[in-house]
Design a protein around this motif. Structure first.
Motif, mmCIF file in Angstrom:
data_model
loop_
_atom_site.group_PDB
_atom_site.id
_atom_site.type_symbol
_atom_site.label_atom_id
_atom_site.label_comp_id
_atom_site.label_asym_id
_atom_site.label_seq_id
_atom_site.Cartn_x
_atom_site.Cartn_y
_atom_site.Cartn_z
ATOM 1 N N MET A 1 25.824 35.166 34.043
ATOM 2 C CA MET A 1 24.859 34.171 33.573
ATOM 3 C C MET A 1 24.822 33.003 34.562
ATOM 4 S SD MET A 1 24.830 31.937 30.029
ATOM 5 C CE MET A 1 24.522 33.396 29.029
ATOM 6 N N PRO A 2 23.633 32.572 35.028
ATOM 7 C CA PRO A 2 23.553 31.473 35.984
ATOM 8 C C PRO A 2 23.979 30.159 35.352
ATOM 9 C CG PRO A 2 21.364 32.105 35.209
ATOM 10 C CD PRO A 2 22.301 33.141 34.698
ATOM 11 N N ASP A 3 24.504 29.272 36.175
ATOM 12 C CA ASP A 3 24.929 27.976 35.666
ATOM 13 C C ASP A 3 23.730 27.163 35.209
ATOM 14 O OD1 ASP A 3 27.508 28.572 36.224
ATOM 15 O OD2 ASP A 3 27.538 27.577 38.180
ATOM 16 N N SER A 4 23.921 26.369 34.156
ATOM 17 C CA SER A 4 22.859 25.503 33.669
ATOM 18 C C SER A 4 22.642 24.357 34.636
ATOM 19 C CB SER A 4 23.230 24.959 32.288
ATOM 20 O OG SER A 4 24.355 24.100 32.392
ATOM 21 N N PRO A 5 21.432 23.757 34.643
ATOM 22 C CA PRO A 5 21.176 22.612 35.523
ATOM 23 C C PRO A 5 22.163 21.476 35.304
ATOM 24 C CG PRO A 5 19.123 23.455 34.614
ATOM 25 C CD PRO A 5 20.228 24.168 33.912
ATOM 26 N N SER A 6 22.564 21.280 34.034
ATOM 27 C CA SER A 6 23.503 20.208 33.722
ATOM 28 C C SER A 6 24.860 20.457 34.377
ATOM 29 C CB SER A 6 23.677 20.085 32.208
ATOM 30 O OG SER A 6 24.645 19.099 31.882
ATOM 31 N N ARG A 7 25.323 21.697 34.300
ATOM 32 C CA ARG A 7 26.622 22.036 34.902
ATOM 33 C C ARG A 7 26.539 21.933 36.421
ATOM 34 N NH1 ARG A 7 31.383 24.511 33.968
ATOM 35 N NH2 ARG A 7 32.237 25.831 35.609
ATOM 36 N N THR A 8 25.445 22.375 36.994
ATOM 37 C CA THR A 8 25.273 22.293 38.447
ATOM 38 C C THR A 8 25.291 20.844 38.914
ATOM 39 O OG1 THR A 8 23.952 24.327 38.456
ATOM 40 C CG2 THR A 8 23.760 22.872 40.362
ATOM 41 N N ALA A 9 24.601 19.961 38.186
ATOM 42 C CA ALA A 9 24.574 18.543 38.535
ATOM 43 C C ALA A 9 25.963 17.929 38.436
ATOM 44 C CB ALA A 9 23.598 17.797 37.624
ATOM 45 N N THR A 10 26.720 18.335 37.410
ATOM 46 C CA THR A 10 28.070 17.820 37.241
ATOM 47 C C THR A 10 28.975 18.245 38.392
ATOM 48 O OG1 THR A 10 27.866 17.848 34.827
ATOM 49 C CG2 THR A 10 30.088 17.775 35.728
ATOM 50 N N VAL A 11 28.885 19.515 38.776
ATOM 51 C CA VAL A 11 29.707 20.029 39.883
ATOM 52 C C VAL A 11 29.361 19.300 41.174
ATOM 53 C CG1 VAL A 11 30.185 22.042 41.311
ATOM 54 C CG2 VAL A 11 30.066 22.288 38.827
ATOM 55 N N ARG A 12 28.071 19.076 41.406
ATOM 56 C CA ARG A 12 27.639 18.385 42.632
ATOM 57 C C ARG A 12 28.162 16.952 42.649
ATOM 58 N NH1 ARG A 12 22.543 18.479 41.818
ATOM 59 N NH2 ARG A 12 22.218 20.570 42.687
ATOM 60 N N MET A 88 36.452 9.640 33.038
ATOM 61 C CA MET A 88 35.001 9.479 32.989
ATOM 62 C C MET A 88 34.266 10.433 33.925
ATOM 63 S SD MET A 88 34.331 5.374 32.753
ATOM 64 C CE MET A 88 32.566 5.706 32.711
ATOM 65 N N ALA A 89 34.978 11.011 34.871
ATOM 66 C CA ALA A 89 34.340 11.841 35.892
ATOM 67 C C ALA A 89 33.540 12.988 35.289
ATOM 68 C CB ALA A 89 35.402 12.372 36.855
ATOM 69 N N ARG A 90 34.009 13.568 34.196
ATOM 70 C CA ARG A 90 33.325 14.732 33.622
ATOM 71 C C ARG A 90 31.965 14.378 33.035
ATOM 72 N NH1 ARG A 90 37.161 15.744 28.297
ATOM 73 N NH2 ARG A 90 36.888 13.672 27.338
ATOM 74 N N ARG A 91 31.689 13.077 32.852
ATOM 75 C CA ARG A 91 30.398 12.648 32.299
ATOM 76 C C ARG A 91 29.360 12.399 33.394
ATOM 77 N NH1 ARG A 91 31.607 7.439 28.946
ATOM 78 N NH2 ARG A 91 29.332 7.573 28.788
ATOM 79 N N ILE A 92 29.784 12.419 34.649
ATOM 80 C CA ILE A 92 28.891 12.063 35.748
ATOM 81 C C ILE A 92 28.060 13.265 36.187
ATOM 82 C CG2 ILE A 92 28.778 11.181 38.107
ATOM 83 C CD1 ILE A 92 31.461 9.807 37.602
ATOM 84 N N ARG A 93 26.739 13.068 36.254
ATOM 85 C CA ARG A 93 25.836 14.110 36.746
ATOM 86 C C ARG A 93 24.953 13.599 37.875
ATOM 87 N NH1 ARG A 93 26.146 14.754 31.203
ATOM 88 N NH2 ARG A 93 26.894 16.802 30.530
ATOM 89 N N SER A 94 25.224 12.383 38.332
ATOM 90 C CA SER A 94 24.438 11.772 39.394
ATOM 91 C C SER A 94 25.266 11.677 40.675
ATOM 92 C CB SER A 94 23.982 10.360 38.970
ATOM 93 O OG SER A 94 23.533 9.614 40.078
ATOM 94 N N VAL A 95 24.661 12.101 41.788
ATOM 95 C CA VAL A 95 25.351 12.012 43.071
ATOM 96 C C VAL A 95 25.652 10.555 43.419
ATOM 97 C CG1 VAL A 95 25.056 12.352 45.551
ATOM 98 C CG2 VAL A 95 24.430 14.178 43.964
ATOM 99 N N TRP A 96 24.725 9.663 43.086
ATOM 100 C CA TRP A 96 24.941 8.243 43.399
ATOM 101 C C TRP A 96 26.113 7.670 42.615
ATOM 102 C CZ3 TRP A 96 23.279 5.830 47.473
ATOM 103 C CH2 TRP A 96 22.121 6.282 48.117
#
Length: 213
Positions: A1-12, A88-96
Motif C-alpha cells: 500500500m502506498p504511503d499517504s500524503p500525510s505520512r510522506t510529508a511527515t517523513v520529509r 513534537m517532531a512527530r507532529r511536523i509535516r512542513s519542511v520549513w
C-alpha cells in the motif's frame, strides 16, 4: 500500500529536521575544536578588521555570554528543550518547520555538549564562544547561537504568515461571510406565496418540489 500524503510529508519534514540538526551540531563542534586548538583564551584575531573577529572565551552562562554562574540551570533547560523538540517532531509535516526545529535542536545540542563534556566538570562545562561582531551586537557567540537565532527568526516569520506545523496556512474568514452564506441558503428555499410551502429550487417538468413546514 502506498504511503499517504500525510505520512510522506511527515517523513520529509523529519528528514530535514534531523539532517539539519546533525550538520549544525557537527559544524558547531568542528569550529569550536579548531578555535580551542589554535587560540589562547582572550586572544583576538581580526578576520575582517572590526567587522568580524575571533576571540576565544569560555562562557559559563547562556547564549551570548549572558547569566554567567548558572551553568547547571542552563544544562537542565537545554535538556528539556531537546526532549520537547523530539516529542513534537512527530507532529511536523512542513519542511520549513523541520528547518526551524532542526536549527534549534542543533544549536541547543551544540551548547549542551559543551556543558556536559568540557571543563570544569560534567554538567558545569563552559561553552566555547569565539565570534565577535561588535558593530552588530556587543557579545561573543558561536555557531550554535547562530542556529538558535536563525531558528527563532524563521519561527516568527512562519507564525506571522499563519503557517502551521502541517504546512498549511490559516485562512482568515471575511467578516459577514456566515451571514452571506445563510442568506444565499434561505434564497434557495423561498416560500411559495399563498401555499405555506417552501421551494427547494427551480421547477422541473412543470412541477414545483415542496417541503412541508
Amino acid at each position: 500500500m502506498p504511503d499517504s500524503p500525510s505520512r510522506t510529508a511527515t517523513v520529509r519534514a523529519l528528514s530535514v529536521l534531523f539532517t539539519v540538526a546533525v550538520l549544525w551540531l557537527g559544524l558547531d563542534q568542528l569550529t569550536k575544536y579548531l578555535v580551542v586548538s589554535n587560540l589562547e583564551a582572550g586572544e583576538r584575531i581580526p578576520v575582517l578588521n572590526d567587522v568580524l573577529q575571533f576571540i576565544l572565551v569560555r562562557n559559563p552562562g547562556a547564549a551570548f555570554s549572558l547569566a554567567s554562574g548558572a551553568t547547571w540551570i542552563f544544562s537542565i533547560l537545554a535538556a528539556v528543550v531537546v526532549v520537547v523538540i523530539i516529542v513534537m517532531a512527530r507532529r511536523i509535516r512542513s519542511v520549513w518547520w523541520g528547518l526551524v526545529f532542526g536549527l534549534l535542536l542543533g544549536g541547543v545540542l551544540g551548547n549542551l555538549t559543551d556543558r556536559l563534556f568540557r571543563e570544569p566538570s560534567f554538567g558545569l562545562g563552559h561553552v566555547v564562544d569565539f565570534i565577535s561582531t561588535p558593530w552588530m551586537i556587543p557579545a561573543i557567540y558561536n555557531v550554535a547561537d547562530i542556529g538558535i537565532c536563525v531558528a527563532m527568526g524563521v519561527f516568527i516569520l512562519l507564525t506571522l504568515l499563519g503557517v502551521g506545523l502541517d504546512g498549511k496556512r490559516a485562512v482568515k474568514q471575511r467578516p459577514g461571510a456566515d451571514e452571506v452564506s445563510d442568506n444565499e441558503s434561505d434564497a434557495g428555499h423561498a416560500e411559495e406565496p399563498g401555499t405555506g410551502a417552501v421551494s427547494d429550487g427551480p421547477a422541473t417538468d412543470g412541477q414545483t418540489p415542496q417541503k412541508e413546514l
